[in-house]
Design a protein around this motif. Structure first.
Motif, PDB file in Angstrom:
ATOM      1  N   LYS A   1      -8.503   9.267  10.161  1.00 54.24           N
ATOM      2  CA  LYS A   1      -8.791   9.845   8.854  1.00 54.24           C
ATOM      3  C   LYS A   1     -10.047   9.218   8.261  1.00 54.24           C
ATOM      4  CE  LYS A   1      -4.061  11.002   7.373  1.00 54.24           C
ATOM      5  NZ  LYS A   1      -3.301  10.753   8.600  1.00 54.24           N
TER       6      LYS A   1
ATOM      7  N   ILE B   1       0.873  -1.177   0.000  1.00 56.40           N
ATOM      8  CA  ILE B   1       0.000   0.000   0.000  1.00 56.40           C
ATOM      9  C   ILE B   1       0.908   1.224   0.000  1.00 56.40           C
ATOM     10  CG2 ILE B   1      -1.809   1.250   1.237  1.00 56.40           C
ATOM     11  CD1 ILE B   1      -2.733  -1.454   2.362  1.00 56.40           C
ATOM     12  N   THR B   2       1.064   1.836  -1.159  1.00 51.49           N
ATOM     13  CA  THR B   2       2.083   2.875  -1.320  1.00 51.49           C
ATOM     14  C   THR B   2       1.675   4.216  -0.732  1.00 51.49           C
ATOM     15  OG1 THR B   2       1.208   3.376  -3.525  1.00 51.49           O
ATOM     16  CG2 THR B   2       3.022   1.794  -3.393  1.00 51.49           C
ATOM     17  N   THR B   3       0.378   4.385  -0.434  1.00 50.27           N
ATOM     18  CA  THR B   3      -0.071   5.663   0.133  1.00 50.27           C
ATOM     19  C   THR B   3       0.175   5.741   1.636  1.00 50.27           C
ATOM     20  OG1 THR B   3      -2.301   4.736   0.342  1.00 50.27           O
ATOM     21  CG2 THR B   3      -1.826   6.032  -1.637  1.00 50.27           C
ATOM     22  N   ALA B   4       0.540   4.635   2.266  1.00 55.17           N
ATOM     23  CA  ALA B   4       0.766   4.624   3.713  1.00 55.17           C
ATOM     24  C   ALA B   4       2.085   5.306   4.050  1.00 55.17           C
ATOM     25  CB  ALA B   4       0.753   3.194   4.232  1.00 55.17           C
ATOM     26  N   SER B   5       2.141   5.945   5.225  1.00 50.85           N
ATOM     27  CA  SER B   5       3.351   6.654   5.623  1.00 50.85           C
ATOM     28  C   SER B   5       4.416   5.719   6.167  1.00 50.85           C
ATOM     29  CB  SER B   5       3.015   7.725   6.664  1.00 50.85           C
ATOM     30  OG  SER B   5       2.339   7.161   7.769  1.00 50.85           O
TER      31      SER B   5
END
Length: 256
Positions: free
Chosen positions: A155, A17-21
């Protein structure tokens, strides 16, 4: 075959999951899909110096489980291909595209029936929009849980409607701090009473903290953080109302 693949099966990475920090990997554990967040992929936070984010995810799950609410998918701390980390059951979600999501943005003045407006803002194009969330008891329970675990990062994208008809919360790595840090998009019920059945469950949680639950939490968070959890729970029992925002940053950024 393992008796419990979540805890014991080998993890095969199938995506990220590339959007995770922080490093967040999608894995297969035998016939079970899971999310795996290795500790080595965490970015340290100066205001959460104790323990690990993975440990806080598991601790948050233990609180949800002790309440009997099932808000957080089953979550464990175990070894994986990149070392110890959090492993959580994957949730298949509803994606019908009909109407707004559980948490969404709509043009100002167009809040649909069954939703609550949280605030108004400008979108990147300069248009006025309303941040809304569903007036849904499943989401309301999540809002109460966030107060208990002092969630600093609820969020909109962290509230998922599962295909099984339940609403789940994910991403609880920055929860359970001893100091007030509540940041959430679920402010629509602020100042309103908490249902009696939820208060009954919170009473059960308070009674469980001195026993096995407290012992398990002590492996993941500090003693002072466990004491703060108990204090927040007792405060809700004494004044059974969802709190009003008190900080200058009551909503996480980005909100989704």
């Amino acid at each position: 075959m393992s008796s419990d693949p979540l805890r014991t099966a080998d993890l095969t990475v199938i995506g990220q999951i590339t959007t995770a920090s922080n490093a967040t990997l999608v894995c297969e554990a035998e016939d079970l899909r899971v999310v795996y967040k290795p500790v080595r992929g965490e970015r340290p936070l100066w205001d959460f110096p104790d323990g690990t984010l993975a440990g806080r995810e598991v601790a948050s799950y233990l609180v949800s489980d002790a309440l009997g609410w099932g808000v957080i998918p089953e979550t464990v701390l175990r070894d994986g291909p990149y070392g110890p980390g959090m492993v959580q059951r994957w949730i298949d979600i509803v994606e019908d595209g009909q109407g707004p999501d559980l948490v969404d943005l709509v043009p100002v003045g167009q809040v649909p029936e069954g939703f609550r407006e949280v605030l108004r803002a400008l979108d990147p194009s300069g248009h006025q929009v309303s941040l809304i969330h569903a007036d849904d008891p499943r989401l309301h329970r999540m809002a109460v849980l966030d107060v208990l675990i002092n969630n600093a990062d609820r969020k909109g994208g962290h509230a998922l409607e599962g295909l099984d008809g339940r609403v789940y919360g994910v991403d609880h790595g920055i929860c359970l701090h001893g100091e007030p840090k509540l940041r959430t998009v679920l402010w629509g019920w602020a100042g309103e009473p908490i249902a009696d059945e939820l208060l009954t469950d919170i009473t059960v949680l308070v009674k469980a903290l001195p026993g096995e639950l407290g012992e398990r939490l002590a492996e993941l968070i500090t003693d002072s953080e466990i004491e703060a959890l108990e204090s927040r729970a007792r405060a809700l029992l004494e004044d059974p109302v969802l709190p009003m925002p008190t900080s200058s940053r009551p909503i996480p950024w980005p909100a989704f």
